[in-house]
Design a protein around this motif. Structure first.
Motif, PDB file in Angstrom:
ATOM      1  N   LYS B 201      43.326-103.725  41.259  1.00 29.93           N
ATOM      2  CA  LYS B 201      43.102-104.938  42.308  1.00 29.93           C
ATOM      3  C   LYS B 201      43.217-104.649  43.410  1.00 29.93           C
ATOM      4  O   LYS B 201      43.491-103.371  43.875  1.00 29.93           O
ATOM      5  CB  LYS B 201      44.566-105.768  41.999  1.00 29.93           C
ATOM      6  CG  LYS B 201      45.830-104.917  42.346  1.00 29.93           C
ATOM      7  CD  LYS B 201      47.149-105.821  42.620  1.00 29.93           C
ATOM      8  CE  LYS B 201      48.340-105.105  42.811  1.00 29.93           C
ATOM      9  NZ  LYS B 201      49.703-105.612  43.089  1.00 29.93           N
ATOM     10  N   ALA B 202      42.834-105.557  44.527  1.00 28.52           N
ATOM     11  CA  ALA B 202      42.893-105.404  45.779  1.00 28.52           C
ATOM     12  C   ALA B 202      44.356-105.803  46.417  1.00 28.52           C
ATOM     13  O   ALA B 202      45.093-106.486  45.620  1.00 28.52           O
ATOM     14  CB  ALA B 202      41.769-106.304  46.678  1.00 28.52           C
ATOM     15  N   TYR B 203      44.525-105.232  47.321  1.00 28.63           N
ATOM     16  CA  TYR B 203      46.124-105.755  48.094  1.00 28.63           C
ATOM     17  C   TYR B 203      45.972-105.545  49.665  1.00 28.63           C
ATOM     18  O   TYR B 203      44.995-104.848  50.237  1.00 28.63           O
ATOM     19  CB  TYR B 203      47.214-104.685  47.564  1.00 28.63           C
ATOM     20  CG  TYR B 203      47.305-103.334  47.952  1.00 28.63           C
ATOM     21  CD1 TYR B 203      46.240-102.343  47.478  1.00 28.63           C
ATOM     22  CD2 TYR B 203      47.899-102.725  48.994  1.00 28.63           C
ATOM     23  CE1 TYR B 203      46.402-101.160  47.781  1.00 28.63           C
ATOM     24  CE2 TYR B 203      47.802-101.536  49.458  1.00 28.63           C
ATOM     25  CZ  TYR B 203      47.196-100.707  48.823  1.00 28.63           C
ATOM     26  OH  TYR B 203      46.939 -99.276  49.150  1.00 28.63           O
ATOM     27  N   GLY B 204      46.662-106.326  50.015  1.00 25.75           N
ATOM     28  CA  GLY B 204      46.611-106.316  51.826  1.00 25.75           C
ATOM     29  C   GLY B 204      45.260-106.636  52.175  1.00 25.75           C
ATOM     30  O   GLY B 204      44.941-106.266  53.201  1.00 25.75           O
ATOM     31  N   ALA B 205      44.735-107.453  51.352  1.00 24.86           N
ATOM     32  CA  ALA B 205      43.080-107.935  52.015  1.00 24.86           C
ATOM     33  C   ALA B 205      43.278-108.800  53.086  1.00 24.86           C
ATOM     34  O   ALA B 205      42.224-108.742  53.593  1.00 24.86           O
ATOM     35  CB  ALA B 205      42.519-108.523  50.800  1.00 24.86           C
ATOM     36  N   HIS B 233      42.628-101.238  47.577  1.00 23.56           N
ATOM     37  CA  HIS B 233      42.694-101.354  46.499  1.00 23.56           C
ATOM     38  C   HIS B 233      43.657-100.662  45.621  1.00 23.56           C
ATOM     39  O   HIS B 233      43.863 -99.232  46.233  1.00 23.56           O
ATOM     40  CB  HIS B 233      41.297-101.374  45.708  1.00 23.56           C
ATOM     41  CG  HIS B 233      40.353-102.476  46.187  1.00 23.56           C
ATOM     42  ND1 HIS B 233      39.614-102.146  47.646  1.00 23.56           N
ATOM     43  CD2 HIS B 233      39.900-103.602  45.814  1.00 23.56           C
ATOM     44  CE1 HIS B 233      38.851-103.131  47.967  1.00 23.56           C
ATOM     45  NE2 HIS B 233      38.931-104.129  46.672  1.00 23.56           N
TER      46      HIS B 233
END
Lengths: 345, 345, 345, 345
Positions: B201-205, B233
């Motif tokens: 997953k992406a995070y902090g996008a 990610h």
């Protein structure tokens, strides 16, 4: 500087030898062979070695290998037994990481490896290179048969029990688990990430080639025949073996002295670490390191001794132990080049 | 021997400092602190260090730290900025692996880290320790702010393009991916194996703390303002960062000289490896090693430069780079203790 | 009951068709072919199917396939284009999961797939089966070209932006990541667990076969030419694709209406889920399910729209979408057999 | 429709119940409780359930639960034993997935779970819900204690041997391995991906809570006391248990009839699959499915029977078996809602 040659360098044990030798202060790798990849720079196949080696794979050439002080065989079985006699004549010393010289009973060997042995003379002379058992013989050996990965983890864990005659030698069980690198680097469907990722299974449960090697070693320790059941399993990870060993204590009162016995047995061994009673060794604690860690367990009111033993199958189970043997053979400090701690996490 | 102290040693960067320093010939680790684990032997928490350290974690004590030649901070943000001034007064040199001294604009810092900065004086004096950019300043620095993991991978890849003004600095995209060790060693549900294994997953996008640090560095390279989009990610593995960078070439004809430009830019850098054009660097090729490997790509008739850059987030992205900085600060060979190849496979 | 045949059933898309169809109430699988494994029971190769199928793989036979209502091709490229014309003549309907009928420009096809196309007539007539775009044409199609895995994730995420003309169509970037099952089930060294486990890399960064397919679809959505950069990456896991998409908004004020736009665009779509703004879709949230989940992001003061889009490459990216197409073609409920939630954790 | 309530729905067994029940044709989930997450929609915590449930977690309320036909407890131990008596009085039927009602000897229970049992009456009345042993009692039970994951895999594998008295009941060894989801979904450092990824270890080797449960079940099968050693291990994956079982055959001649014996024993069991002699069941072959697969092995001239048994710890080892029990209790087809094949690859 020891001039080293490596035969069959494209597999995982080959690259592991190169990785460790890259920072060994007394070794210079002068050739590494591969029939299939001759001409390819090793750093092209293994980019972790970029900047460390200018070598390219070459066709195996007995003249070149014959000029080495030591040759490692990192080949499938059946290769070393054909090349070793000539190297022996040339006065080269050899550490064979394959299975060719591990078994003393060549009928058993032929039965498990599906071919007749072609160098019975050297099979007899070869020293089975488990330093914790036969260090002195290794010093002077011209040919060392480097132990298999499972046999290393299993033998080390059972040794003190059998040497002291504390357990029933007919009822030994070794439930062992290995990461995928143990199967080597061939393009087999069964070893694809898509096949073995996120899954676990036993394999070879009806009989695995390491069983006779384990039995031979345990018989030696017990000073007689043993009965051992060995079931390997495949872990969805790359490196590491854990073996959980079960043995029946003849006298349950002996439980009280087992921990001390194990600690004394391996007290002078630089690469065997007996953890406190009841510990759970993790394979990651030896990842990349030439270590065997083990710990003892007992379940309430049971007379079953449980030993959990871990190694990195590519290091103490292959390339690291081979270099340990080389250090012994050449009178170097046994730990030379093998001092770095495991990579954790 | 350099007498080293480590503040906050229970996390992954702490154990990684210990792992590397265990075989560094010019360093002696004299103390490692942890408020929560004071008294516990480090080898009990990290069994890979059994046999390498007799140290136990201790309460942080400025007198003890003040007797060191160098102190590493491997703490969460907010700790170093409170302790550094006193150590500076005591004449100790510091490499801070946390984020406390990385940003020059303290309003930006306060905004992203949710607290006011408590040591503006030293924030100004601190040298941002990316040796490939400011090696000379590091030599004499008393306080080095060790770069973040993502910022290291992203900056190194963009550097040659921005320094030479070859790309549109307003249209930079950095799509970065990291293994789980980057999130540290806290008991968060979101970092359980059951939560992140076999998933991506992406995070902090919408915004991540490393964005302002990246922007600051890229502005420095570009000699002016930049526009950069950065999306991290999470990869279901432990170590490694890959950053795929996209930039728009002002003059497509410049494509022909990019490879040579990158090679020249990093020719003298021991820890940056420019692979042949069109290569695909793997994170495993730097696992455990203080290396950044990168390669360039172009898609047909496109004016987008693609750079793929990989590091081990705990080594070149943290502890290894910190030790590289230490080597520079103390006039040692820059590669000392950092020579071992990556662990592959 | 729809009588279904599967050509090329030994790969991962083949077994995935069988897995899903095992509980589809309106389908009966009457044959599954494999030249290499003819005679082997499918449940022997895929033990998860034990108890579900008595079928064995058979040699492909046009007479047998010609008696089916629908034939799925789960073959490498180059197979379907040779067999489809005869099946079309026999009045059979076909969903081709391979790349043979996806591209309309056969020069481009020949260029990327390294052979001339052998069925130009049917390449023209084939419907590119992305239901979210051309559902009505699928209903009556005799031949459906099932979209590739990356193209499904990338097109769905860009669709609303391009259809509405909100972004610069010349500056599209798709940074995509896939699990290992996307590479199929061949014994390639590069896909061994020992090679790709615990590692991450880009591949095909200079050009990948899915690029022309993506471009064709995006051109259709944009109603004109597009410029798209597409870089795929390999994740050390089995199933799942995440695509992070970057596009430059023509008018930053449009950011305020993007979420509503996406929600409306996919409001009636059973298999596209627009998550709340700022969410981070995880691949595990669609593991085994015929779903695409996506979410929008904006970084401060940026005019770059970020879309993160996830699918299971074997389901919405292959077998699930093929069955969705089948349901549409045969007038069944579109979700039939595809209702089960994803397997999480 | 059966009106179902779930107590403690935030853990992995809770979400697994929801996943399976989402497509069960005869069940309606009317409430799912969580003290800590009351108010949160289940689909927010578990995005795979988006579109499947509108439910939010609620505070446990005996009035609401009392209106259900069946309540599942997916709670840590100690919760169900306090709430069950009131639900029993209300005439609700209960399947308890926790350990509260599994052991008949409450001193043993107290010893392993560290608290006194608060509902001895219902502990006596509870039926231990292993359908392959006590299907008829389950039909009419008001309270079913759903077996633990390890105990399910181990008991099923030993059952035929002990029921027929073929092996020495005092020398049973169960070496079992589980994926990480078995440890639940709490924020423990020891279960981080960074801690358990790419590593393998034994745990609880000196004694694990499932040991008394296994012993109780095996004693029942043997009709007398047994001696069993049970060592669990942690696999770096999410789902799946493999248990390798070792037993000493009293009469080696019995080996010839073991396969037929196992096949007959489980011939009518929809969820136990005896594979051909010498097979190696993979955990992935049961991933997400309510299946136990097993196979028998013998090593040359040995009198040790080896059984390898695999389940998905969250399905046949928890939620799936609970739903199987529910189906039996409510007179539904035992396989209802549990027909889908495992997710492979």
């Amino acid at each position: 500087m020891i001039k080293v040659g490596i035969v069959g360098g494209t597999g995982y044990t080959g690259v592991e030898l190169l990785r460790i030798l890259a920072v060994h202060p007394e070794v210079s790798v002068s050739c590494i062979t591969s029939r299939s990849e001759a001409g390819m720079p090793v750093a092209e196949m293994y980019p972790n070695l970029r900047g460390h080696y200018d070598l390219a794979f070459s066709e195996p050439d007995v003249n070149v290998l014959g000029a080495c002080d030591l040759v490692f065989f990192a080949t499938p079985h059946g290769v070393a037994m054909r090349m070793v006699p000539e190297l022996m004549s040339a006065g080269v010393r050899v550490v064979d990481l394959s299975a060719d010289f591990r078994l003393k009973d060549l009928d058993v060997w032929a039965n498990w490896y599906g071919m007749a042995h072609e160098s019975p003379e050297w099979a007899e002379k070869a020293v089975y290179g488990l330093p914790e058992v036969v260090r002195d013989e290794i010093r002077t050996a011209q040919l060392v048969a480097n132990p298999g990965c499972y046999p290393t983890a299993v033998q080390l864990g059972f040794l003190p029990l059998l040497e002291q005659g504390l357990v029933d030698p007919k009822r030994l069980i070794a439930d062992a688990k290995s990461g995928a690198s143990g199967a080597g680097r061939q393009g087999k469907i069964g070893m694809l990430h898509g096949e073995i990722g996120e899954s676990f299974k036993a394999y070879g449960a009806s009989g695995h080639r390491h069983l006779p090697e384990i039995r031979q070693g345990l018989c030696g320790a017990a000073g007689g025949d043993v009965g051992v059941t060995f079931v390997p399993h495949l872990i969805p990870m790359i490196r590491g073996i854990e073996a959980t060993l079960y043995a029946e204590l003849r006298n349950p009162a002996d439980f009280d002295r087992l921990q001390a016995l194990f600690e004394q047995r391996f007290d002078d061994e630089p690469f065997v670490d007996v953890m406190p009673f009841g510990s759970h060794p993790e394979t990651r604690s030896v990842r990349g390191a030439n270590q065997c860690r083990m710990a003892l367990h007992r379940q309430e009111q049971s007379n079953i001794v449980i030993v959990s033993s871990v190694i990195d199958n590519l290091v103490k189970g292959a390339a690291g132990q081979a270099i340990q043997n080389m250090n012994i053979m050449f009178g170097l400090k046994e730990t030379m080049g093998l001092e770095a701690p495991a990579l954790l996490p």
